[in-house]
Design a protein around this motif. Structure first.
Motif, PDB file in Angstrom:
ATOM      1  N   GLN A 114       0.820  -1.201   0.000  1.00 42.04           N
ATOM      2  CA  GLN A 114       0.000   0.000   0.000  1.00 42.04           C
ATOM      3  C   GLN A 114       0.860   1.260   0.000  1.00 42.04           C
ATOM      4  N   ARG A 115       0.256   2.330  -0.473  1.00 37.96           N
ATOM      5  CA  ARG A 115       0.905   3.639  -0.440  1.00 37.96           C
ATOM      6  C   ARG A 115      -0.156   4.726  -0.540  1.00 37.96           C
ATOM      7  N   ARG A 148      -0.540  -5.648  -5.452  1.00 33.39           N
ATOM      8  CA  ARG A 148      -0.326  -7.051  -5.084  1.00 33.39           C
ATOM      9  C   ARG A 148       0.755  -7.634  -5.976  1.00 33.39           C
ATOM     10  N   ARG A 149       1.430  -8.616  -5.420  1.00 32.87           N
ATOM     11  CA  ARG A 149       2.453  -9.330  -6.175  1.00 32.87           C
ATOM     12  C   ARG A 149       2.314 -10.813  -5.871  1.00 32.87           C
ATOM     13  N   SER A 150       2.292 -11.629  -6.918  1.00 31.52           N
ATOM     14  CA  SER A 150       2.208 -13.071  -6.736  1.00 31.52           C
ATOM     15  C   SER A 150       3.094 -13.747  -7.773  1.00 31.52           C
ATOM     16  N   CYS A 151       3.693 -14.878  -7.380  1.00 28.00           N
ATOM     17  CA  CYS A 151       4.570 -15.634  -8.273  1.00 28.00           C
ATOM     18  C   CYS A 151       3.955 -17.007  -8.526  1.00 28.00           C
ATOM     19  N   TYR A 288     -11.178   4.539 -11.682  1.00 32.43           N
ATOM     20  CA  TYR A 288     -10.012   3.836 -11.165  1.00 32.43           C
ATOM     21  C   TYR A 288      -8.877   3.875 -12.175  1.00 32.43           C
ATOM     22  N   THR A 289      -7.688   3.724 -11.652  1.00 34.21           N
ATOM     23  CA  THR A 289      -6.472   3.586 -12.451  1.00 34.21           C
ATOM     24  C   THR A 289      -5.824   2.276 -12.047  1.00 34.21           C
ATOM     25  N   SER A 290      -5.351   1.503 -13.009  1.00 30.06           N
ATOM     26  CA  SER A 290      -4.654   0.270 -12.666  1.00 30.06           C
ATOM     27  C   SER A 290      -3.540  -0.012 -13.661  1.00 30.06           C
ATOM     28  N   ILE A 291      -2.505  -0.667 -13.161  1.00 29.13           N
ATOM     29  CA  ILE A 291      -1.363  -1.072 -13.981  1.00 29.13           C
ATOM     30  C   ILE A 291      -1.047  -2.516 -13.631  1.00 29.13           C
ATOM     31  N   GLU A 292      -0.971  -3.371 -14.636  1.00 31.97           N
ATOM     32  CA  GLU A 292      -0.636  -4.771 -14.414  1.00 31.97           C
ATOM     33  C   GLU A 292       0.560  -5.149 -15.281  1.00 31.97           C
ATOM     34  N   THR A 306       2.270  -8.575 -11.129  1.00 29.91           N
ATOM     35  CA  THR A 306       2.188  -7.400 -10.265  1.00 29.91           C
ATOM     36  C   THR A 306       1.054  -6.499 -10.736  1.00 29.91           C
ATOM     37  N   MET A 307       0.269  -6.003  -9.811  1.00 31.95           N
ATOM     38  CA  MET A 307      -0.821  -5.091 -10.144  1.00 31.95           C
ATOM     39  C   MET A 307      -0.897  -3.997  -9.085  1.00 31.95           C
ATOM     40  N   ALA A 308      -1.111  -2.773  -9.539  1.00 32.81           N
ATOM     41  CA  ALA A 308      -1.294  -1.642  -8.625  1.00 32.81           C
ATOM     42  C   ALA A 308      -2.520  -0.858  -9.065  1.00 32.81           C
ATOM     43  N   THR A 309      -3.288  -0.372  -8.103  1.00 27.61           N
ATOM     44  CA  THR A 309      -4.520   0.344  -8.448  1.00 27.61           C
ATOM     45  C   THR A 309      -4.858   1.399  -7.411  1.00 27.61           C
ATOM     46  N   THR A 310      -5.564   2.427  -7.863  1.00 26.52           N
ATOM     47  CA  THR A 310      -6.175   3.413  -6.987  1.00 26.52           C
ATOM     48  C   THR A 310      -7.569   3.685  -7.532  1.00 26.52           C
TER      49      THR A 310
END
Length: 354
Positions: A114-115, A148-151, A288-292, A306-310
């Motif tokens: 989070q940030r 989130r980050r998953s392998c 929303y904004t998201s980057i994957e 990896t995915m980040a969203t606000t």
């Protein structure tokens, strides 16, 4: 630390900030209400509002458009460049830990981060001096980002998937597939898109890092929420690209399309034309904004997703309450995709690619 992008924000893109498109030209003309010459009127009337593909053959993709809209390739590249920097550099150095969750039936655990980007930090964004200038917003609220980050083992097996299956599920037809594997999404309405000529991205030296571009498909992503909450519609601009033989990126940005007649939910057309009671409901427009990004790590033979969203779902639901539900929802998407891939592969092999 990289400076904050003026594009990867929760402030919706306006029509004049998008690359030129016949439907947008018509809408902006009507919105401005300016008088035009007879020749211009004839040209506008010749545009078929149902024609939603803008082809760039014969145009100068790096040259500013006569209507002031950003050139399409500069627009795409600026967003992709900012998104790659965000995932590869900004996220690892500025996000803090939140929790670790399971996401059945995925075999792996999901790391949540989070940030919070304060309004003070966002006030320093260079809105007009960046590669794609934007009109500075009157007010900018803070942004609560979750990542989130998953392998995942690169294998066509239960609880995981191989890279081709990830590519098929996340990059190819991104919005349609997201609607397929996400239970709360009840419609993914395609508004318009821009077609990139097949050879264009291959001859542009600036695009050496990006291939298989899909440009800015605008979708209205429709979500049903638990009673008594109203349905939500999120209009998004989507850009996807491969960033190597074994990695790709997907970017979704909020966009304001309420004046476009091709829209369905944003302009209220659904109230009369919806094909079901759910689709005829008056939704609340969120953003929303998201980057994957997915990368296959050859040494470990794992796919790092990896995915980040606000986001801001709007309505009467306060932001502090929205924040409570985002981390769990973000983690659940991993399991949703794995379950969808498992079911899809029973019928046919899932292949990504161009």
């Amino acid at each position: 630390m990289a400076t904050l992008s003026n594009l990867l924000r929760l402030v919706p893109l306006q029509l004049a900030e998008l690359p030129s498109h016949p439907a947008l030209k018509l809408s902006m003309h009507q919105e401005r209400g300016r008088e035009t010459s007879r020749a211009s009127e004839t040209q506008l009337q010749s545009i078929d509002p149902q024609t939603t593909t803008q082809t760039l053959n014969g145009s100068e993709p790096h040259t500013p458009e006569a209507d002031g809209c950003p050139p399409i390739l500069s627009f795409i590249k600026a967003i992709l460049d900012d998104a790659v920097v965000f995932i590869d550099d900004t996220l690892p150095t500025t996000f803090g830990p939140h929790s670790i969750k399971s996401s059945t039936p995925a075999k792996t655990r999901v790391e949540l981060l989070q940030r919070k980007i304060s309004a003070k930090e966002l006030s320093k964004v260079d809105w007009q001096g960046s590669k794609v200038p934007r009109h500075p917003p009157d007010n900018v609220a803070s942004e609560a980002w979750y990542a989130r980050r998953s392998c995942h083992v690169n294998d066509r097996a239960k609880g995981t998937a191989n890279f081709s299956e990830f590519d098929y599920g996340l990059r190819i037809d991104h919005c349609q597939h997201e609607g397929d594997y996400t239970p709360e999404v009840y419609d993914t309405f395609k508004v318009l898109d821009w077609k990139i000529p097949d050879a264009l991205d291959k001859v542009e030296s600036d695009f050496a890092d990006y291939q298989n571009l899909t440009m800015s498909t605008v979708f209205e992503m429709c979500h049903k929420l638990p009673f008594p909450l109203s349905t939500r519609v999120f209009p998004v601009l989507v850009i996807t690209a491969t960033t190597g033989e074994q990695d790709f990126i997907v970017v979704q940005l909020p966009v304001e399309i309420g004046t476009i007649q091709e829209a369905f939910y944003s302009n209220g057309r659904n109230l009369k034309e919806g094909s079901s009671a759910l689709k005829r409901k008056r939704p609340i427009l969120g953003k929303y904004t998201s980057i994957e990004r997915c990368v296959l790590r050859p040494i470990s033979n794992e796919i790092e997703w990896t995915m980040a969203t606000t986001s801001d779902a709007k309505g009467w639901l306060p932001m502090w309450m929205q924040k409570l539900g985002v981390p769990g929802a973000v983690a659940k998407d991993v399991g949703f995709l794995m379950d969808w891939i498992r079911e899809k592969r029973k019928a046919e092999p899932l292949e990504g690619g161009a």
